[in-house]
Structure formats: structure tokens, C-alpha cells
Design a protein around this motif. Sequence first.
Motif, PDB file in Angstrom:
ATOM      1  N   PHE A 189     -51.629  -8.378 133.644  1.00 32.29           N
ATOM      2  CA  PHE A 189     -51.692  -9.717 133.068  1.00 32.29           C
ATOM      3  C   PHE A 189     -53.076  -9.965 132.488  1.00 32.29           C
ATOM      4  CE2 PHE A 189     -48.135 -12.575 134.030  1.00 32.29           C
ATOM      5  CZ  PHE A 189     -47.378 -11.791 134.869  1.00 32.29           C
ATOM      6  N   LEU A 190     -54.083  -9.518 133.225  1.00 34.54           N
ATOM      7  CA  LEU A 190     -55.442  -9.790 132.796  1.00 34.54           C
ATOM      8  C   LEU A 190     -55.990  -8.731 131.859  1.00 34.54           C
ATOM      9  CD1 LEU A 190     -57.238 -11.167 135.956  1.00 34.54           C
ATOM     10  CD2 LEU A 190     -56.471 -12.387 133.941  1.00 34.54           C
ATOM     11  N   SER A 191     -55.276  -7.638 131.679  1.00 31.62           N
ATOM     12  CA  SER A 191     -55.772  -6.666 130.728  1.00 31.62           C
ATOM     13  C   SER A 191     -55.662  -7.243 129.330  1.00 31.62           C
ATOM     14  CB  SER A 191     -54.984  -5.359 130.814  1.00 31.62           C
ATOM     15  OG  SER A 191     -53.692  -5.533 130.319  1.00 31.62           O
ATOM     16  N   VAL A 192     -56.376  -6.631 128.419  1.00 27.01           N
ATOM     17  CA  VAL A 192     -56.421  -7.169 127.065  1.00 27.01           C
ATOM     18  C   VAL A 192     -55.021  -7.204 126.482  1.00 27.01           C
ATOM     19  CG1 VAL A 192     -57.369  -6.802 124.773  1.00 27.01           C
ATOM     20  CG2 VAL A 192     -58.732  -6.258 126.795  1.00 27.01           C
ATOM     21  N   PRO A 193     -54.522  -8.366 126.048  1.00 26.70           N
ATOM     22  CA  PRO A 193     -53.150  -8.434 125.536  1.00 26.70           C
ATOM     23  C   PRO A 193     -52.988  -7.571 124.295  1.00 26.70           C
ATOM     24  CG  PRO A 193     -54.050 -10.616 125.949  1.00 26.70           C
ATOM     25  CD  PRO A 193     -55.191  -9.661 126.017  1.00 26.70           C
ATOM     26  N   PHE A 194     -51.959  -6.769 124.283  1.00 30.50           N
ATOM     27  CA  PHE A 194     -51.732  -5.860 123.171  1.00 30.50           C
ATOM     28  C   PHE A 194     -50.574  -6.310 122.292  1.00 30.50           C
ATOM     29  CE2 PHE A 194     -53.312  -1.240 122.990  1.00 30.50           C
ATOM     30  CZ  PHE A 194     -54.631  -1.671 123.047  1.00 30.50           C
ATOM     31  N   ASN A 195     -50.118  -7.534 122.453  1.00 35.24           N
ATOM     32  CA  ASN A 195     -48.993  -7.941 121.634  1.00 35.24           C
ATOM     33  C   ASN A 195     -49.425  -8.353 120.234  1.00 35.24           C
ATOM     34  OD1 ASN A 195     -50.140 -10.256 123.132  1.00 35.24           O
ATOM     35  ND2 ASN A 195     -48.725 -11.431 121.875  1.00 35.24           N
ATOM     36  N   ASP A 196     -50.726  -8.585 120.041  1.00 30.18           N
ATOM     37  CA  ASP A 196     -51.200  -9.016 118.728  1.00 30.18           C
ATOM     38  C   ASP A 196     -52.541  -8.357 118.473  1.00 30.18           C
ATOM     39  OD1 ASP A 196     -51.948 -10.212 116.399  1.00 30.18           O
ATOM     40  OD2 ASP A 196     -51.874 -12.268 117.143  1.00 30.18           O
ATOM     41  N   GLU A 224     -48.941   0.550 130.916  1.00 32.02           N
ATOM     42  CA  GLU A 224     -47.699   1.268 130.655  1.00 32.02           C
ATOM     43  C   GLU A 224     -47.336   1.251 129.164  1.00 32.02           C
ATOM     44  OE1 GLU A 224     -44.888  -0.705 133.163  1.00 32.02           O
ATOM     45  OE2 GLU A 224     -45.619   0.239 134.987  1.00 32.02           O
ATOM     46  N   PRO A 225     -48.232   1.684 128.294  1.00 34.85           N
ATOM     47  CA  PRO A 225     -47.891   1.686 126.869  1.00 34.85           C
ATOM     48  C   PRO A 225     -46.716   2.598 126.543  1.00 34.85           C
ATOM     49  CG  PRO A 225     -49.894   2.944 127.254  1.00 34.85           C
ATOM     50  CD  PRO A 225     -49.580   2.235 128.534  1.00 34.85           C
ATOM     51  N   ASP A 226     -46.425   3.552 127.430  1.00 34.87           N
ATOM     52  CA  ASP A 226     -45.274   4.420 127.193  1.00 34.87           C
ATOM     53  C   ASP A 226     -43.955   3.680 127.393  1.00 34.87           C
ATOM     54  OD1 ASP A 226     -46.113   4.279 129.864  1.00 34.87           O
ATOM     55  OD2 ASP A 226     -45.293   6.231 130.394  1.00 34.87           O
ATOM     56  N   LEU A 227     -44.014   2.452 127.923  1.00 31.42           N
ATOM     57  CA  LEU A 227     -42.811   1.625 128.061  1.00 31.42           C
ATOM     58  C   LEU A 227     -42.785   0.482 127.050  1.00 31.42           C
ATOM     59  CD1 LEU A 227     -42.460   1.402 131.957  1.00 31.42           C
ATOM     60  CD2 LEU A 227     -41.239   2.903 130.373  1.00 31.42           C
ATOM     61  N   TYR A 228     -43.733   0.450 126.133  1.00 29.37           N
ATOM     62  CA  TYR A 228     -43.773  -0.640 125.165  1.00 29.37           C
ATOM     63  C   TYR A 228     -42.505  -0.725 124.322  1.00 29.37           C
ATOM     64  CZ  TYR A 228     -48.544  -2.373 125.804  1.00 29.37           C
ATOM     65  OH  TYR A 228     -49.678  -2.978 126.282  1.00 29.37           O
ATOM     66  N   SER A 229     -41.993   0.405 123.903  1.00 32.17           N
ATOM     67  CA  SER A 229     -40.762   0.373 123.102  1.00 32.17           C
ATOM     68  C   SER A 229     -39.597  -0.172 123.926  1.00 32.17           C
ATOM     69  CB  SER A 229     -40.425   1.775 122.588  1.00 32.17           C
ATOM     70  OG  SER A 229     -41.366   2.203 121.621  1.00 32.17           O
ATOM     71  N   ALA A 230     -39.482   0.302 125.172  1.00 33.63           N
ATOM     72  CA  ALA A 230     -38.389  -0.160 126.030  1.00 33.63           C
ATOM     73  C   ALA A 230     -38.490  -1.648 126.315  1.00 33.63           C
ATOM     74  CB  ALA A 230     -38.387   0.635 127.343  1.00 33.63           C
ATOM     75  N   HIS A 231     -39.714  -2.187 126.339  1.00 35.17           N
ATOM     76  CA  HIS A 231     -39.915  -3.610 126.616  1.00 35.17           C
ATOM     77  C   HIS A 231     -39.937  -4.454 125.349  1.00 35.17           C
ATOM     78  CE1 HIS A 231     -41.962  -2.696 130.765  1.00 35.17           C
ATOM     79  NE2 HIS A 231     -40.668  -2.427 130.743  1.00 35.17           N
ATOM     80  N   GLN A 232     -39.619  -3.823 124.220  1.00 36.38           N
ATOM     81  CA  GLN A 232     -39.578  -4.537 122.945  1.00 36.38           C
ATOM     82  C   GLN A 232     -40.954  -5.075 122.532  1.00 36.38           C
ATOM     83  OE1 GLN A 232     -36.562  -4.687 121.152  1.00 36.38           O
ATOM     84  NE2 GLN A 232     -35.910  -3.303 122.769  1.00 36.38           N
ATOM     85  N   HIS A 233     -42.018  -4.458 123.025  1.00 36.43           N
ATOM     86  CA  HIS A 233     -43.358  -4.848 122.599  1.00 36.43           C
ATOM     87  C   HIS A 233     -43.788  -4.093 121.351  1.00 36.43           C
ATOM     88  CE1 HIS A 233     -44.496  -6.203 126.960  1.00 36.43           C
ATOM     89  NE2 HIS A 233     -43.511  -6.891 126.437  1.00 36.43           N
ATOM     90  N   ARG A 234     -43.127  -3.001 121.062  1.00 33.49           N
ATOM     91  CA  ARG A 234     -43.387  -2.210 119.864  1.00 33.49           C
ATOM     92  C   ARG A 234     -42.054  -1.644 119.364  1.00 33.49           C
ATOM     93  NH1 ARG A 234     -47.475  -4.327 120.758  1.00 33.49           N
ATOM     94  NH2 ARG A 234     -49.624  -3.556 120.608  1.00 33.49           N
TER      95      ARG A 234
END
Length: 643
Positions: A189-196, A224-234
Motif C-alpha cells: 500500500f505504501l510502496s510507490v503507486p504504479f497505476n499512473d 508483485e509486478p508479475d501479477l499486474y496483468s492478472a490484477h488488471q493493472h497492466r
Amino acid sequence: MFFLLLWTLWILDTVSASVTVYGQIPMGITSASSPTATVAAAYNTTLLQPPEIPDPAPNTSFTLTLPSSNTSVARLSIPVPGAFYGFSIEMSVITQLFGKNSSFIQVPLLNLFSNVAERAGELHVRVGGNTQDYAFFVETLPEDRAISKQSADTNNPTQTPAVIYTMDLFYLLGNVSALVDVKWYLGKFLSVPFNDTSDFRLQIVEYGEAVLGDHLLGIQVANEPDLYSAHQHRNSSYGPADYTAEFGLMVQALAADSNVPVKNNLIGPSVSGTWTPEMVWNTGFINDYVDNLFALSVEQYKLTPAKYNCFPIYGIGVFHDPQIEFSDFLNHTSAVALCEPYLNSTSIAQKAGKPFLMFETNSASCGGFPGISDSFGAALWALDYGLQMAYSNFSGAMLHVGGQNVFYNPFTAPPTNVSKYYEWTIGAVYYSALISAEVFGKTNTAQIVDMLGNSESIYTPQYAIYENGALARVGLFNFMTDPSGANSYKATLTVSGGTVPSSVQVKYFLSDSVSTKDNITWAGQTLGTIHEVDGRFKNDLNIVTISCDTSANTCVIPVPAPAFALVFMQTEESIGTATFPTTTVKGGTATVPPAVLATSNGMSGADWQLGSTSDEKSAGHPRLGTDVLRGVLFAVGLVALAL
């Protein structure tokens, strides 16, 4: 003065009129509006059968030859910090565990933190959660809360809620560090947001560095950037090269920010198993950002992302029978197999001069197993896993802490409105962190070796620990359960290049069975069981002194089935833990949708919305004045005790 304060706090507690208790043990539902009771996972009472004794059983006596100096050890780990095992705390439960703001800090948490910090020299804690990517800063929140959450994003298939935080979050963490030597990783939560990537929302870094100073160890850049696609973040094509490029954009943004004085405390890539770390290294990640990195990181649960364990709580995915899975936790192969895939990466990290961290781990993804994750067997497993990670040249690991709806918590606070009746609940794996701190000590010079004795039996692993180059401690495991004593064993320790001392002291980690959740003791002491923990040890300390035969150069150490024995080959200084009196506790949680957790390692407080358990709170009648007064009285109480 102190008793007057206690009386005042009691008066404050008695003015609350309505309490609704949701299915906690030993009390059931006391609210007439709730016809059935549901027990939260953190208080689950499932007991499994211990695995059968293996056939053939390991030898019940064997000899370990221990070099007196680390120069004679063939394969020894890098120096291991005493604060090797820390905690990764789910952001959604921070107000429940820490306190709702900086004016009120949960005393049991301070005690639990202090227990480990006193043994390790300090404690490392990562603040995190499963929905980091939409976190943002606001000036204030209702009831002066440090965190809150916004409505779920309905355009996102996972309906991820946004976590909202204020400056008070950093003051809350800083106030904890003022009382106990805790150092922080800001992550998830506190890590740098990567959604934008056009707006990195650097307030997290700016305020973290400004408020926490030297108590801030590092900033996790993406989780967990390897789950970004699965989480619809990328999009579906998102891969390791894309992550490396985005990390570079973050580096550029930090370089341009004059409010960020520290530019080299970033942590990545925190992959969870869908990508291997080598897939990220092969993009040039380390070479490109070596001057910006504090550490390299991964995340790994006993059940990996390829074998999710979301069925026990969410009914999602494949059912894994805990009774069948239990035996896989109760042998040394488990720890070795978890570490082997990272041996290449720990070597790469050493060449780069960077620590390699297990940033989040526990017994199984999605909250763990009933009957396993909170058992004595899980504590033995986690301790063996931690020591094996250290032997594999990790520099630290974080045991994950979630909400009421997980089985694997090292510790759990009671729901807000039953805190007047109940204290905290300890999870068996808390002892794993505590004991590992004693295994490695405070000097940060400890090196560990897997001895592979007793014909390399996977049920009786052993480790030797060298401190300042000399043999300091020996750790002996017995994963078997046998009340008859027939499969207890005796390890004969002998020293090459030196002699054994005239006597050694031994601390035993004991319980009746690997299945038990109660009657767990470390050196004769326990923290308690469900709803009776204030973070202070109960019972007298029991350290066993065993005489050695210096003429034969042997010490014979008995190890029950089950048990862990820590043998002190040198005289150790006594540990005096600073603890705080428990006058009141209070907590609350935010929630995370199950869909997010189904494809994620960790777990938060979904399904158990404990932040509002009474009608008057739901109706908008906060007790802010009482809470703030309690915080002031708590601070005055500490001063009174010090006097």
C-alpha cells in the motif's frame, strides 16, 4: 499515580453502552440481531493428526563434529543480522494493530515488537497490503484516522479499493520507533503507486524520509509486478522489460524531487513466482539501477502462486486437504526446496553488493491452512525455513500479518468492541521470529551452516552458528511427534580444533505435538493463547544447564519429539525485555475484495469488517474524545511507570 490512571481508564471503558460480539471464542454471539456465529480464521480451533513416524525412523543418537572456527567450515553463510526475521503487516489492519492514529498506540503490539527487538538489536517491519497501486495522500480523515479507504473502482474487474493515508500515518510509525527500536520498509500500500506512471505520488517517499529519518530502511517500488496483468493493472503483454523501464521512470522522478534527499533506498522487483527473478535480472535491471537500490527482493509462500490456497476461506480454486499437506511442512526438505530456486539470485545480489530479501512470506497464500498455519508444526517449519534462508544468503525475511480472516498471523488484535473483554491472540509463528533473533544474536556477525548430520535425516535437521568467527550456538530440530519418547534423540556435540565447554545452556521450544496451538513454550515461558496475550511472557524462565565431558570432548543434548533446542556454546548475556503495561487496547480494519486476494499471495481483512461492530458507531457516533484522552493517559502512564 499509576493506579489512579488505571481507575480513570476503567471509568472510560464503562461508559460505552452497546457491544456486539461477532462469534469470537470463548464467547459466542451476544447480539440478538445475529442468529448464527461464525468463528474468524484467526481463532479457528481445527486440530490435525500428527503425521506417522517415518519408516525407517531416524537414528535416535548421532554425533555432530563442529569446527571451533568459521575458517574450517566448507560452506558458511554471509553474516546474518539479528533482525533477520521481521513482519510484513497488511495495511488494511494497521489501525487495528498499531492504533487508529499517532495519539494512541496499541500496548500489546509494543510488547510483541520489543520482545524481538531486544533479542535482535532492532526489529524490521514492512507496512503493506494487497491494494497498493491506488494509494494516495489526503490532508485529513474523519476521526483523525491515519488511514482509510475509498469506494472500490467499479471499472476495475478486481474492484480494488483506494487506500487513503494522512501525515499521521508516518507520525504513528515514528512514535512506535520512539518506544521500540523498529525500522521500517514502506511497501505494498505504501510502496510507490504504479497505476499512473505520469504521477508517482511521491508524498509517500517525501514524508516517509522526513518523518522516519534513519528509521526508514527502504521504499518498495511496485509489489508483485508479475501479477499486474492478472490484477488488471497492466495489459496482458506486460513483462519484465516493462517493469524495468517503469522502475527507471521512478528513478528519474526521484532524482528531480528536491524533497527526497535519499535516492538510493529503493527495493525491487518483489516478484511472486509468476516471473523468476532472473527474468528481471536479464533486462539489465541491476546494472541500470545499482546506485539506486537498497536491496533486491522476492515474495514466496509455502504454497506458491502456481498452487493457490484460496479455497479454505473464499472457496476459490483447488481444495488442498490440510491433513494431507501437513506432513510436507514437517521435514527439512520443505525449507531447502523453497530456497533452492533463489540460490543463483542470492549469489548475483552478493556480487552487486546488495541484500537479498524475502519481502513477504508465510505458510500458504490467501491466508494459510486451518490446523497447519497456527500450529506448533508451522512454527518449527517457519524457524527451519528462516534458518535455511539465512544459510542460502538471504539477508532478511518478513512474516506476513493479515486480518481476522487469516490462519497464519503471528499476532492478532481483538475486534474493537470486544477489546474490553479479550486480549490479543498469538500465532505460533511469532515464536519463530523471536527464536531466530536469539539464534543470530545482536552482533550482526553471525554465520550459519546446515550441518546435514544424522545421515541427513530430513526429520532432525541441525545448524551451527558462528559469531565473530567462533562457534557460538547449535540449533537442533525434531519434527516428529511421539509422546512415548521413543523418537526423541540425543545429539552428541564434539568440537574439532578445540574442546567443548564444561557445560552448555539449552533453551527448548516445546509443545505436546506438532498439531497443538496451545501449551507452546520457549525456555519454559509462553505468551498465552486465544484472547489472553498482552505481549508479556508468562511463567518462569527455564534454561537447562547440561554438563559436558571435557576429557571426551563431548556434550550430549537430548531433543524431545517434537522440539527445537538452541544450545549456547558460549556464555550469553541475559535478555531483559522492556515491556509496557496493558491498560487498554483498541482497533479496527479496512477490507479488501476477495477477487484481489484470489490471485495474490497475502491476505487482508476481507469478510470481517471489524471497524464498526456496534450500532452507534455505524450510526455515526464516534468516540473520538475518549480515544484521544486514552492516548494522553497512556503516555502519562508510561511516564508514571518510569518514575
